[in-house]
Design a protein around this motif. Sequence first.
Motif: not given
Length: 143
Positions: A45-50
């Motif tokens: 999620s953090s890698l995808f900017g969420l």
Amino acid sequence: MGMSETTFPRRDADGRVLHLAELLASVAVGLVLGILALLVIDGLSSLFGLGRFGQLSGWLAGILPVWLFIEEFRAWHQVRGRIGMALVSGFLAAVLGIAVAAVAESALPPLGSGAVGSAVSALLYGVLWYVGIRWLADRGVPR
């Protein structure tokens, strides 16, 4: 149907976990798997900017232990007072888990503090339930 030696934790013919150590080991394994799954999901999620890493609720790590406890609860269907035992054990475990998570919140993100709270709650519930339900059953008060 006899005792099954091929499952873990080992259970009696009614599906009840036989040993406290095995119940707690199963809870610990479930918690570790839950935490690992949350780390992967939160990381992706953090890698995808969420969102920022660590902001997912660590309390979700308790899903597998809760599933185990539901099965254990169902296996003791013939014992009067099991609902009360589950409620008292759950209340005490939740209060202590929330208190520990609140203390850990100052040093850990929600993922960490929730995981610590979930672990404390699940392990305490396991002990309280295991000892308590057997105490009720030993009193010989069937349903």
